[in-house]
Structure formats: structure tokens, C-alpha cells
Design an enzyme around this catalytic site. Sequence first.
Site, short mmCIF file in Angstrom:
data_model
loop_
_atom_site.label_atom_id
_atom_site.label_comp_id
_atom_site.label_asym_id
_atom_site.label_seq_id
_atom_site.Cartn_x
_atom_site.Cartn_y
_atom_site.Cartn_z
N SER A 148 23.32 4.53 19.67
CA SER A 148 22.39 3.67 20.41
C SER A 148 21.38 3.06 19.45
O SER A 148 20.65 3.78 18.77
CB SER A 148 21.67 4.49 21.47
OG SER A 148 20.54 3.76 21.92
N MET A 194 16.22 -2.48 28.81
CA MET A 194 15.26 -1.91 29.79
C MET A 194 14.25 -2.97 30.20
O MET A 194 13.78 -3.73 29.36
CB MET A 194 14.53 -0.73 29.16
CG MET A 194 15.45 0.36 28.61
SD MET A 194 14.50 1.80 28.10
CE MET A 194 15.80 2.78 27.31
N GLY A 200 15.23 5.78 29.98
CA GLY A 200 13.92 5.19 29.67
C GLY A 200 13.52 5.37 28.21
O GLY A 200 12.85 4.53 27.64
N PHE A 201 13.97 6.47 27.63
CA PHE A 201 13.54 6.78 26.26
C PHE A 201 14.65 7.49 25.49
O PHE A 201 15.45 8.22 26.08
CB PHE A 201 12.30 7.69 26.29
CG PHE A 201 11.19 7.11 27.11
CD1 PHE A 201 10.32 6.17 26.57
CD2 PHE A 201 11.04 7.48 28.44
CE1 PHE A 201 9.31 5.61 27.35
CE2 PHE A 201 10.03 6.92 29.23
CZ PHE A 201 9.17 5.99 28.68
N GLY A 202 14.64 7.32 24.18
CA GLY A 202 15.53 8.10 23.33
C GLY A 202 14.89 9.46 23.07
O GLY A 202 13.71 9.67 23.38
N GLY A 203 15.67 10.36 22.53
CA GLY A 203 15.13 11.64 22.08
C GLY A 203 14.77 12.65 23.16
O GLY A 203 14.01 13.58 22.91
N GLY A 207 22.66 10.56 26.57
CA GLY A 207 21.35 11.20 26.61
C GLY A 207 21.32 12.63 26.10
O GLY A 207 21.99 13.49 26.64
N GLY A 208 20.58 12.84 25.03
CA GLY A 208 20.35 14.20 24.53
C GLY A 208 21.57 14.85 23.87
O GLY A 208 21.66 16.07 23.83
N GLY A 210 21.71 8.52 20.15
CA GLY A 210 20.65 7.72 19.55
C GLY A 210 19.95 8.47 18.44
O GLY A 210 20.22 8.27 17.25
N SER A 211 19.07 9.38 18.83
CA SER A 211 18.28 10.10 17.82
C SER A 211 19.16 10.98 16.93
O SER A 211 18.83 11.19 15.76
CB SER A 211 17.18 10.92 18.49
OG SER A 211 17.69 11.66 19.57
C1 DX5 Z 1 18.15 6.54 27.46
C2 DX5 Z 1 19.17 5.63 26.85
C3 DX5 Z 1 19.99 6.27 25.82
C4 DX5 Z 1 19.23 6.73 24.61
C5 DX5 Z 1 19.96 7.87 24.01
O1 DX5 Z 1 17.43 5.83 28.39
O2 DX5 Z 1 20.04 5.14 27.86
O3 DX5 Z 1 21.09 5.47 25.45
O4 DX5 Z 1 19.07 5.72 23.65
O5 DX5 Z 1 19.17 8.45 23.03
P1 DX5 Z 1 19.29 9.99 22.64
O6 DX5 Z 1 20.69 10.19 22.11
O7 DX5 Z 1 18.25 10.15 21.60
O8 DX5 Z 1 19.05 10.78 23.88
#
Ligand code: DX5
Length: 220
Positions: A7, A36, A141-144, A175-176, A196-197
Site C-alpha cells: 500500500s 480516502m 482510515g489509517f496505516g499501521g 490491514g495489520g 503498508g507499514s
Molecule cells: C487502511 C488501508 C490499508 C492500509 C494498510 O485504511 O485500507 O490499505 O494502508 O496498512 P497496514 O498494512 O500498515 O495496516
Amino acid sequence: MIEIAPSILSADFTRLAEEMRAVEAGGATIIHVDVMDGRFVPNITIGLPVVKSIAGRTKLKIDTHLMIVEPNRYAAQFVEAGADMVSVHVEADYHLQRTLTEIREAGGEAGIAINPATPLGSLEEALPFADFVLLMSVNPGFGGQKFIHTAIDKLRRLRAMIDEKGLKTRIEIDGGIDTGNIAKIAEAGAEIVVAGSAVYGKGNATEAVRELLDAAAVWV
Ligand code: DX5
Ligand code: ZN
């Protein structure tokens, strides 16, 4: 075979082309773009102009995850902008089959995204109209954020639902996810894993993708 979809939400936005090359070198096949709107989710990110710019700069498939209200207004435009895959949230769309059909007619792969608290029953009727389901394992909504552990059981039930219907719908999970849980996720039936992270937060994105693929391979 698991596909990794890094991501770009966690990437360095000033060096997107380079960041995409790095994950491609590690074996990623898809780039996940989190769109978003500050309404469906409490965060604002990027949209059509960014998809247009990166579309010409990578061989990776572009997977746009629309976390927006009224996704029907924009879904086909993302395909026209260069997205190969477009997912819309079941919670945000009153007429899901219509939107999925419009994505397909525009030439894209159509996906249904579903939040952790939304029951699978809400997407069941629309499954034959979808090429993939994007199962959220965090509230978007957020990464990590931390992986919500009940997503594993939901993933198994979704796998069974798709298999029972004899459908070819693919399952993507988001996610996660990291090297610690990816094997379990692969075993439960996911085919595409967003990270992502775990990819862009580590310093070496190429190596991070390789490590995720290696960790997933334990179950393949
Ligand atoms: C969350 C996003 C994810 C996010 C994943 O709202 O839809 O795609 O970027 O990030 P990680 O892998 O860090 O949870
Ligand atoms: Zn996402």
C-alpha cells in the site's frame, strides 16, 4: 500462490515511482492505492490525478481501494484513470451490483470491500458480480493499525461461501498484516495480501516484500 499488494499509503509520496520499483523488485505484483475522502473514513489521502500519474510509471497492477461515500460517482473514472482493480465498500453503496457492473464495463476488475464489523451476508448476493472481495482486517482510515484477530475466522467463512457457490471470486485482505500473521492468513484462504507499514515502514521495501512472500510460503 499469494500475491503481495504493497500500500502506497505508507510510502514516501515524493518518490512514488522509485517506491513502486522497489516492491516490484521484491516480487510484488500489485500496488494498492488507498483513496480516502474524509467522510467514509476519518482521513483524506489521494485520488484520480495520482492514479493517472502512477499508471504510466509501473508494470504493477493498480488496485484502488475506494474508502469514499457514494463510490458509484467515481468508480468507473478510476478505471479510466488507469486502475486495473477497483473496490467499493458495501457499507457505502446502496446499489452495489450496479457499481460493480460499471467497473467491469469500464474494463476493470470489480471488488467489494467490507469492514470488520459488517456481516458477510451483506455481500453474499453481490458476489457473482465481483472479481474479488477486499476483506478489511482493520477499520479503514489509517496505516499501521493492529490486525483484528476475528478476521481470520471471517476469512475462512468467506472462503467457504465462495467455494460453495462455485465462484472464482478472489479474496484480498487488508490491514495489520506482517510476517508474523501472513502464514495463517494464507492458510485461511486469502490470495492477495495488502501490506503498508510492513513493507514501507522497514527501510528496505524490496527485502520486506521478499520476507512476506517467504513467510507466506510456509503454508503454500
Ligand atoms: C487502511 C488501508 C490499508 C492500509 C494498510 O485504511 O485500507 O490499505 O494502508 O496498512 P497496514 O498494512 O500498515 O495496516
Ligand atoms: Zn486499503
